[in-house]
Design an enzyme around this catalytic site. Structure first.
Site, PDB file in Angstrom:
ATOM      1  N   TYR A 181     114.503  29.584  20.519  1.00  0.00           N
ATOM      2  CA  TYR A 181     114.633  31.010  20.157  1.00  0.00           C
ATOM      3  C   TYR A 181     116.034  31.273  19.581  1.00  0.00           C
ATOM      4  O   TYR A 181     116.947  31.697  20.303  1.00  0.00           O
ATOM      5  CB  TYR A 181     114.448  31.897  21.389  1.00  0.00           C
ATOM      6  N   ASN A 193     115.104  41.432  22.018  1.00  0.00           N
ATOM      7  CA  ASN A 193     115.427  42.748  22.558  1.00  0.00           C
ATOM      8  C   ASN A 193     115.657  42.743  24.083  1.00  0.00           C
ATOM      9  O   ASN A 193     116.775  42.998  24.552  1.00  0.00           O
ATOM     10  CB  ASN A 193     114.291  43.689  22.151  1.00  0.00           C
ATOM     11  N   ASP A 223     103.511  37.375  26.280  1.00  0.00           N
ATOM     12  CA  ASP A 223     102.740  37.039  25.078  1.00  0.00           C
ATOM     13  C   ASP A 223     101.285  36.632  25.297  1.00  0.00           C
ATOM     14  O   ASP A 223     100.396  37.191  24.697  1.00  0.00           O
ATOM     15  CB  ASP A 223     103.458  35.902  24.329  1.00  0.00           C
ATOM     16  N   ARG A 255     102.667  26.394  26.272  1.00  0.00           N
ATOM     17  CA  ARG A 255     102.797  27.452  25.273  1.00  0.00           C
ATOM     18  C   ARG A 255     101.435  28.103  24.996  1.00  0.00           C
ATOM     19  O   ARG A 255     100.404  27.601  25.429  1.00  0.00           O
ATOM     20  CB  ARG A 255     103.366  26.857  23.973  1.00  0.00           C
ATOM     21  N   TYR A 288     103.161  29.332  30.493  1.00  0.00           N
ATOM     22  CA  TYR A 288     103.810  30.538  29.960  1.00  0.00           C
ATOM     23  C   TYR A 288     103.470  31.785  30.786  1.00  0.00           C
ATOM     24  O   TYR A 288     103.815  31.829  31.952  1.00  0.00           O
ATOM     25  CB  TYR A 288     103.348  30.644  28.508  1.00  0.00           C
ATOM     26  N   GLU A 314     113.330  28.465  31.427  1.00  0.00           N
ATOM     27  CA  GLU A 314     112.751  29.725  30.951  1.00  0.00           C
ATOM     28  C   GLU A 314     111.797  30.306  31.995  1.00  0.00           C
ATOM     29  O   GLU A 314     111.798  31.497  32.268  1.00  0.00           O
ATOM     30  CB  GLU A 314     112.006  29.447  29.631  1.00  0.00           C
TER      31      GLU A 314
END
Ligand code: 2M8
Length: 423
Positions: free
Chosen positions: A31, A36, A162, A195, A342, A386
């Site tokens: 990334y 944001n 996501d 992912r 994820y 992450e």
């Protein structure tokens, strides 16, 4: 240096290393731009040792605000081929190249904390940023609120969660026809099993193309959009942000009546997201009215919003009892649970912090501390990943991750006690 002190140092190094000058990337490679809500967490982490740099993070984020008030979910400060889709795919004509959707406005809540840490130093900065925050929330009220007052997302990326199962039915209803071939970069960086799938990505890109063809015109998207979901996570984060915005307005002696109206509307909206069948807050398809029947960690963000919904306490106890490192992003009893994929099972440290801090503020000290200890052990044993497998804690996704380092510094680390900047 003891192990835990070493981790404090490593967390600071991660923030410094991911600093690109005024903004922080979530992690190098995977990334490479400014995201944001990642920036809001970055600011929270920097505040532990560099308050000026914390303010700058949010100032840079808000410098990408669109004329209509929207603050994009990605700001492309340069071009980096390690990420797809880049600015050419989004095709927005913002002054600062950006995506065309937003993300949960955690920045509002963080600004209140930065200001409270040092009101004298922060006053002029707050005066400058307040109108931007107000405009962003006015945009949420105008363009992301359903008829019941819940906050909606127009793309799974807008929620920040996501590939959460929340979106499965709405995504399945989309036929991604006419999509040009593309090369995903994320699966060069991270194993594909952690992912989203290709079917997900086809639809993500189809939705971007759909909105781009309509020039990101919110009126047209509201009328013609094919994906519009009321999201409990975003709704709770907005509700909390509005309460913080109202407090900031009060401190600056600005009118609060408009903000009070938004607070009342969003409060009513989250009630509409209670799904009695699963006994939790749930996402709801605005186009069909259907619930997604998904018990996720989004539901527990009600505590972050200051809603003391005790019906959820035994639910959280049950879920925590079944895993070593809670809170998983999906109830492990759900057949769709996938511990390393994820947003379909893994534990995310930053959501733990929001939920845990909310629980503490509402007086549920035992549960709050349990969540903090789970997070502390998860990071201490497995690094600054992450996200993490809730069952064995193994690290997943990107490494040396900004928000995990920030959460360590500001909440999860033993050294954070006492110096904690409550969220
Ligand atoms: C993830 O989302 C991006 C798209 O925005 C991606 O996978 O490419 C999400 O976890 C999101 O919540 C997060 O802000 C972003 C950067 O950490 O990555």
């Amino acid at each position: 240096m003891s192990g835990v002190d070493g981790l404090d140092t490593e967390a600071r190094d991660i923030l410094r290393d991911n600093d690109r000058g005024g903004y922080t990337v979530p992690t190098a490679g995977l990334y490479p731009y400014q995201w944001n809500w990642d920036s809001a967490f970055a600011a929270f982490g920097f505040a532990r040792f560099d308050l000026d740099r914390a303010w700058r993070e949010i100032e840079t984020l808000l410098s990408g605000q669109w004329e209509n008030g929207m603050v994009p979910h990605i700001l492309f400060h340069g071009v980096d081929d390690s990420y797809f889709p880049g600015p050419d795919v989004w095709g927005t004509d913002a002054v600062l190249p950006s995506s065309g959707i937003t993300q949960p406005p955690l920045a509002t809540t963080i600004i209140r904390r930065l200001y409270q840490k040092d009101p004298i130093a922060g006053r002029a900065r707050l005066e400058r940023l307040f109108p931007r925050l107000l405009a962003w929330h006015r945009w949420f009220a105008a363009h992301r609120t359903d008829s019941h007052g819940a906050i909606t997302v127009t793309h799974p990326w807008e929620s920040g969660r996501d590939n959460a199962p929340d979106w499965d039915a709405a995504m399945a209803a989309i036929d991604p026809v006419g999509l040009a071939s593309y090369d995903r970069r994320d699966i060069h960086e991270v194993d594909a099993s952690m992912r989203p799938t290709k079917a997900d990505y086809d639809r993500y890109l189809w939705l971007v193309a759909f909105a781009r063809q309509r020039h990101w015109d919110e009126k047209r998207l509201r009328a013609e959009g094919r994906f519009r979901m009321a999201d409990p996570a975003t709704s709770f984060i907005v509700l909390r942000a509005l309460c913080d915005l109202r407090a900031l307005a009060g401190m600056l002696g600005r009118p609060t009546i408009e903000i009070d109206g938004w607070i009342a509307a969003t409060r009513a909206g989250v009630n509409h997201l209670w799904n009695a069948e699963i006994g939790a807050y749930d996402s709801r398809n605005v186009l069909t009215g259907a619930f997604s029947a998904t018990l996720s960690n989004a539901s527990f963000l009600c505590f972050h919003a200051g809603i003391d919904d005790r019906r959820l306490l035994p639910v959280m106890e049950r879920i925590l009892a079944g895993v070593r490192y809670g809170l998983p992003s999906l109830d492990p009893a759900d057949p769709r649970f996938d511990p390393r994929r994820y947003w379909r099972g893994p534990t995310w440290a930053m959501l733990n912090m929001l939920i845990g801090s909310g629980l503490a503020r509402l007086g549920h000290a035992g549960l709050a501390e349990r969540l903090r200890r789970h997070t502390q052990a998860m990071i201490a044993e497995n690094g600054f990943a992450e996200y993490f497998d809730p069952i064995d804690g193994s690290p997943a996704g990107g490494r040396r991750f900004t928000w995990t380092a920030a959460v360590w510094l500001g909440w999860a680390a033993p050294s954070a006690s006492g110096t904690r900047m409550e969220i």
